[in-house]
Design an enzyme around this catalytic site. Structure first.
Site, short mmCIF file in Angstrom:
data_model
loop_
_atom_site.label_atom_id
_atom_site.label_comp_id
_atom_site.label_asym_id
_atom_site.label_seq_id
_atom_site.Cartn_x
_atom_site.Cartn_y
_atom_site.Cartn_z
N MET A 30 0.90 -0.75 0.26
CA MET A 30 0.08 -0.18 -0.23
C MET A 30 0.93 0.97 0.32
SD MET A 30 -3.60 -1.24 2.06
CE MET A 30 -2.49 -0.76 3.93
N ALA A 32 3.83 3.47 0.87
CA ALA A 32 4.70 4.36 1.76
C ALA A 32 6.35 3.57 2.31
CB ALA A 32 3.70 4.51 3.63
N HIS A 37 9.51 -3.63 3.00
CA HIS A 37 9.35 -3.71 1.81
C HIS A 37 10.66 -3.80 0.68
CE1 HIS A 37 5.63 -0.79 2.79
NE2 HIS A 37 5.32 -2.30 2.55
N LYS A 149 4.76 -9.79 9.72
CA LYS A 149 4.69 -8.83 10.55
C LYS A 149 2.86 -8.68 10.81
CE LYS A 149 3.50 -4.37 10.11
NZ LYS A 149 2.76 -4.00 10.61
N GLN A 153 -2.60 -11.95 8.55
CA GLN A 153 -2.85 -11.38 6.92
C GLN A 153 -2.54 -12.88 6.47
OE1 GLN A 153 -2.60 -7.38 4.56
NE2 GLN A 153 -0.74 -8.33 4.11
N LEU A 184 8.92 -2.40 11.69
CA LEU A 184 8.78 -1.88 10.46
C LEU A 184 7.28 -2.04 10.26
CD1 LEU A 184 11.94 -1.21 10.74
CD2 LEU A 184 12.35 -1.44 8.44
N SER A 185 7.06 -0.66 10.27
CA SER A 185 5.40 -0.16 9.44
C SER A 185 5.50 0.73 8.74
CB SER A 185 4.95 -0.64 10.60
OG SER A 185 2.62 -0.07 10.09
N SER A 186 4.00 0.77 7.69
CA SER A 186 4.47 2.03 7.16
C SER A 186 3.38 3.13 8.26
CB SER A 186 3.42 2.33 6.27
OG SER A 186 3.50 1.45 5.47
O1 PAF Z 1 -0.51 -5.73 3.84
C1 PAF Z 1 -0.71 -5.07 3.00
O2 PAF Z 1 -0.08 -4.09 2.58
C2 PAF Z 1 -2.08 -4.49 2.50
O3 PAF Z 1 -3.28 -5.03 3.64
C3 PAF Z 1 -1.86 -5.64 1.47
C4 PAF Z 1 -1.68 -7.13 1.25
C5 PAF Z 1 -1.09 -5.03 0.18
C6 PAF Z 1 -2.99 -5.75 0.48
O4 PAF Z 1 -3.97 -4.05 0.37
#
Ligand code: PAF
Length: 281
Positions: A30, A32, A37, A149, A153, A184-186
């Protein structure tokens, strides 16, 4: 690095690589972007011929409208980072491209929808499953990369692949942490300098789980952990659970499990942070 904004452009470009027998690695994001990433992209680059990254702040998966509005966005910096990392193709659609009409599909996610993130963010995982299945249909990757993290999900995506008979191989990648231990997280971009420092308590606390394993002192651990974290003003633990790493069932006695994961969600003011640690027994 090619930047595509439409599905047509993306699929026609990718079909050339696919017909050529190239392996496609995919990192959905998403934006940021941060070192977490980049680590996924680096793993994908080692394992595939072509690495595709998507940047799409999926509006449907946000339960909290303010969280969606305030979600950090910086496409210029993202594109610079992606180009420096050697990403081959960036898919950056807008809302209309991804949702010409509402996506009303329902996925059977079982218990994943009723525990932890599923319980506190109702509908969230349906929308994550929905957008990821759309992205998989467009990119048709061989492998897709997700960070540990977002532990729950990852289980949702594995289940999605199973129930949709998808051939995409899901690769789970290690959590990348700041020097102080914060995952780490946006969303960390929204923390003040002081909050960022204080947020180190989250990892420091869950990391102590191993000292409570003898005699299965899980209740004691949870009470202690909440006290440690919530004594910091502005911090409020939403949940802390110890679950089986595979099934995500609640752990009562470690002798029945090969691996357990402690998951936590903490509000730091308006900003919600999640983290987890895995212990192999
Ligand atoms: O983890 C994320 O950034 C989001 O949940 C994803 C997997 C891109 C789906 O929008």
């Amino acid at each position: 690095m090619k930047i595509c904004k439409t599905i047509n452009e993306t699929t026609s470009l990718l079909s050339i690589f696919i017909n050529d027998g190239k392996k496609i690695g995919f990192v959905p994001t998403m934006g940021a972007l941060h070192k977490g990433h980049i680590s996924l992209i680096n793993i994908s680059k080692k394992q595939n011929d072509i690495t595709v990254v998507s940047i799409f702040v999926n509006p449907t998966q946000f339960n909290d409208k303010q969280d969606y509005i305030k979600y950090p966005r910086n496409s210029e910096k993202d594109l610079e980072m992606l180009s420096n990392t050697g990403c081959d193709l960036v898919f950056m659609p807008d809302d209309k491209e991804m949702y010409p009409e509402p996506d009303n599909r329902i996925f059977d996610l079982g218990n994943l929808e009723t525990i932890m993130e599923g319980k506190f963010r109702p509908g969230h995982f349906q929308c994550v499953a929905g957008i990821v299945s759309k992205l998989f249909d467009i990119i048709k990757p061989d492998k897709a990369y997700f960070g540990q993290k977002d532990f729950q999900q990852l289980s949702v995506i594995k289940r999605l692949v199973q129930i949709t008979n998808s051939k995409v191989q899901i690769i789970s990648c290690p959590i990348i942490r700041e020097e102080n231990g914060l995952a780490l997280s946006s969303r960390n971009l929204r923390l003040s300098v002081e909050e960022f420092k204080q947020a180190a308590i989250i990892y420091k606390t869950i990391n102590q789980l191993s000292t409570f394993l003898e005699n299965n002192k899980f209740c004691e651990f949870k009470t202690w952990a909440i006290k440690q974290i919530d004594k910091i003003s502005l911090f409020k633990t939403e949940y802390i659970e110890i679950v089986d790493t595979e099934t995500l069932g609640i752990v009562k006695d470690i002798k029945y499990h090969k691996s357990i994961t402690c998951c936590i969600a903490v509000y730091c003011g308006q900003i919600r942070l999640i983290d987890n640690i895995q212990i192999n027994l």
